[in-house]
Motif scaffolding. Sequence first.
Motif, PDB file in Angstrom:
ATOM      1  N   VAL A 352       0.721  -1.163   0.026  1.00 37.94           N
ATOM      2  CA  VAL A 352       0.118   0.034   0.332  1.00 37.94           C
ATOM      3  C   VAL A 352       0.944   1.244  -0.025  1.00 37.94           C
ATOM      4  O   VAL A 352       2.171   1.064   0.455  1.00 37.94           O
ATOM      5  CB  VAL A 352      -0.933   0.086   1.058  1.00 37.94           C
ATOM      6  CG1 VAL A 352      -1.926  -1.063   0.980  1.00 37.94           C
ATOM      7  CG2 VAL A 352      -0.146  -0.287   2.601  1.00 37.94           C
ATOM      8  N   ASP A 353       0.427   2.344  -0.645  1.00 36.24           N
ATOM      9  CA  ASP A 353       0.843   3.648  -0.453  1.00 36.24           C
ATOM     10  C   ASP A 353       0.130   4.432   0.289  1.00 36.24           C
ATOM     11  O   ASP A 353      -0.664   5.200  -0.502  1.00 36.24           O
ATOM     12  CB  ASP A 353       1.203   4.115  -2.145  1.00 36.24           C
ATOM     13  CG  ASP A 353       2.000   5.476  -1.996  1.00 36.24           C
ATOM     14  OD1 ASP A 353       2.219   5.878  -0.961  1.00 36.24           O
ATOM     15  OD2 ASP A 353       1.766   6.095  -3.248  1.00 36.24           O
ATOM     16  N   VAL A 354       0.314   4.792   1.329  1.00 32.39           N
ATOM     17  CA  VAL A 354      -0.453   5.448   2.420  1.00 32.39           C
ATOM     18  C   VAL A 354       0.183   6.608   3.046  1.00 32.39           C
ATOM     19  O   VAL A 354       1.274   6.403   3.532  1.00 32.39           O
ATOM     20  CB  VAL A 354      -1.265   4.515   3.356  1.00 32.39           C
ATOM     21  CG1 VAL A 354      -2.024   5.360   4.426  1.00 32.39           C
ATOM     22  CG2 VAL A 354      -2.132   3.532   2.860  1.00 32.39           C
ATOM     23  N   ARG A 355      -0.466   7.794   3.101  1.00 31.58           N
ATOM     24  CA  ARG A 355       0.102   8.719   3.811  1.00 31.58           C
ATOM     25  C   ARG A 355      -0.468   8.915   4.940  1.00 31.58           C
ATOM     26  O   ARG A 355      -1.671   8.868   5.223  1.00 31.58           O
ATOM     27  CB  ARG A 355      -0.106  10.509   3.249  1.00 31.58           C
ATOM     28  CG  ARG A 355       0.732  11.449   3.530  1.00 31.58           C
ATOM     29  CD  ARG A 355       0.580  11.974   4.754  1.00 31.58           C
ATOM     30  NE  ARG A 355       1.462  13.035   5.027  1.00 31.58           N
ATOM     31  CZ  ARG A 355       1.552  14.261   4.452  1.00 31.58           C
ATOM     32  NH1 ARG A 355       0.719  14.613   3.417  1.00 31.58           N
ATOM     33  NH2 ARG A 355       2.203  15.193   4.852  1.00 31.58           N
ATOM     34  N   LEU A 356       0.313   8.687   6.199  1.00 31.89           N
ATOM     35  CA  LEU A 356      -0.364   8.738   7.473  1.00 31.89           C
ATOM     36  C   LEU A 356      -0.331   9.756   8.446  1.00 31.89           C
ATOM     37  O   LEU A 356       0.727  10.602   8.468  1.00 31.89           O
ATOM     38  CB  LEU A 356       0.554   7.514   8.330  1.00 31.89           C
ATOM     39  CG  LEU A 356      -0.231   7.037   9.669  1.00 31.89           C
ATOM     40  CD1 LEU A 356      -1.614   6.391   9.522  1.00 31.89           C
ATOM     41  CD2 LEU A 356       0.782   6.179  10.319  1.00 31.89           C
ATOM     42  N   VAL A 357      -1.709  10.107   9.004  1.00 31.34           N
ATOM     43  CA  VAL A 357      -1.518  11.386   9.943  1.00 31.34           C
ATOM     44  C   VAL A 357      -2.181  10.583  11.095  1.00 31.34           C
ATOM     45  O   VAL A 357      -3.224  10.153  11.148  1.00 31.34           O
ATOM     46  CB  VAL A 357      -2.448  12.465   9.242  1.00 31.34           C
ATOM     47  CG1 VAL A 357      -2.711  13.286  10.484  1.00 31.34           C
ATOM     48  CG2 VAL A 357      -2.066  13.182   7.982  1.00 31.34           C
TER      49      VAL A 357
END
Length: 432
Positions: A352-357
Amino acid sequence: MGACTGTYRALTTQESNSMQAELEHEKDRLKLLLDMTNTLVSNLEPRDLLRALSATIREDMHFDAVAVFLPDSECRQLRQLAMDFPEGKGFLREDSLRPVEGTEIGGVFKTGKPFVVGTKADIVSEPSASLVRAEAIESCCALPLISRNGTLGVLIVASRAVNSFSPEDVDFLMRVAGQVAIAIENALAYREIAELKDKLAQEKLYLEAEVRSEADFEGIVGQSSALWKVLQLVDTVATSDSTVLLLGETGTGKELIARATHDRSRRKDRTFVKVNCAAIPTGLLESELFGHERGAFTGAVAQKIGRLELADQGTLFLDEVGDIPLELQPKLLRVLQEGEFERLGSTRTKKVDVRLVAATNRDLDRMIEEKQFRSDLYYRLNVFPIRVPPLRERPEDIPLLVRYFSQKYARRMKKRIESIPAEAMGKLARWH
């Protein structure tokens, strides 16, 4: 009338038996092709399909064991996805791994050429030789599963008899392997389409729910210097893919800051997915994040796509990240480090290519000292920390918020509010 003359000789018993055996052999082959066709149209799940095909090949061609190996995502190892070996002793099992480099099966996968072993003594160099000896396998044939896009895997056919594979058998098995390759390709394509369809359907439902729940928020209300500093930090980090950690008390608007980060990022056209880690029971949080396969646990009657997959190419907001249980933290760390995970009940690794906040109102430093939070996960989360100030630290925003919410609820209650008395506004601004 003339007589017709000719000569013939009676077939010997040996010749008759040989012809009968050849006819039986050809009958078995035709039956195999028919049975394979029936199997292909009745199975679409890759593992179930390969198990059924393995059983069909073994039964119709009278071998002892049939197995199918498919490569991992990096083509470094071959995993035994299916096996039919009813008389096996349990030494050879599904999901066992074979390296591509340095093995005969790996050579078949790389070259696309079959490999035949006539006796048990011929395979002593294989890493699995001890297992083969334990199962009393005497000969085997490894065949490449070749499709129009390349070699998909390897089909292994084994026998407890010596020299079980004639050149004619190998030629026929190569045809069988070609049909198996087409079946695998179709099954994988079907699964990919089904998963994409399921993901899009769940994204649609999720976004509809988000629109319903968040339609009232038009943005962040406030003009104070404290809020302005936070928004400047958001502008700084939004264009990168750095992990953001939002710190602050409950009710300070951390989710709005997370949304602002997403809306100003290159991922703004993709999904913003949120998970409140404190609101989901510990036993269900892993399934909620990573998803699960059917039958992974009691009550898992269907496959479920996790929030991580829904957020692929987008942003995942983990609210109350300090409430993630210790046993789940290494899996989240792996996602941050490697961008990969497995669903519950699955051995298939997903990327997965996820930006985490992430956001929390807890003191993570203290939790680390008390062994309640992993330090390595904290350092991965704390790449770009932003502290969201409470309202008491930005009192100049209170009049703006009072007007915003009074108008909002006036419209809902169908009332008209033209102004707020100065005394009432003063009390609100002074409230601790």
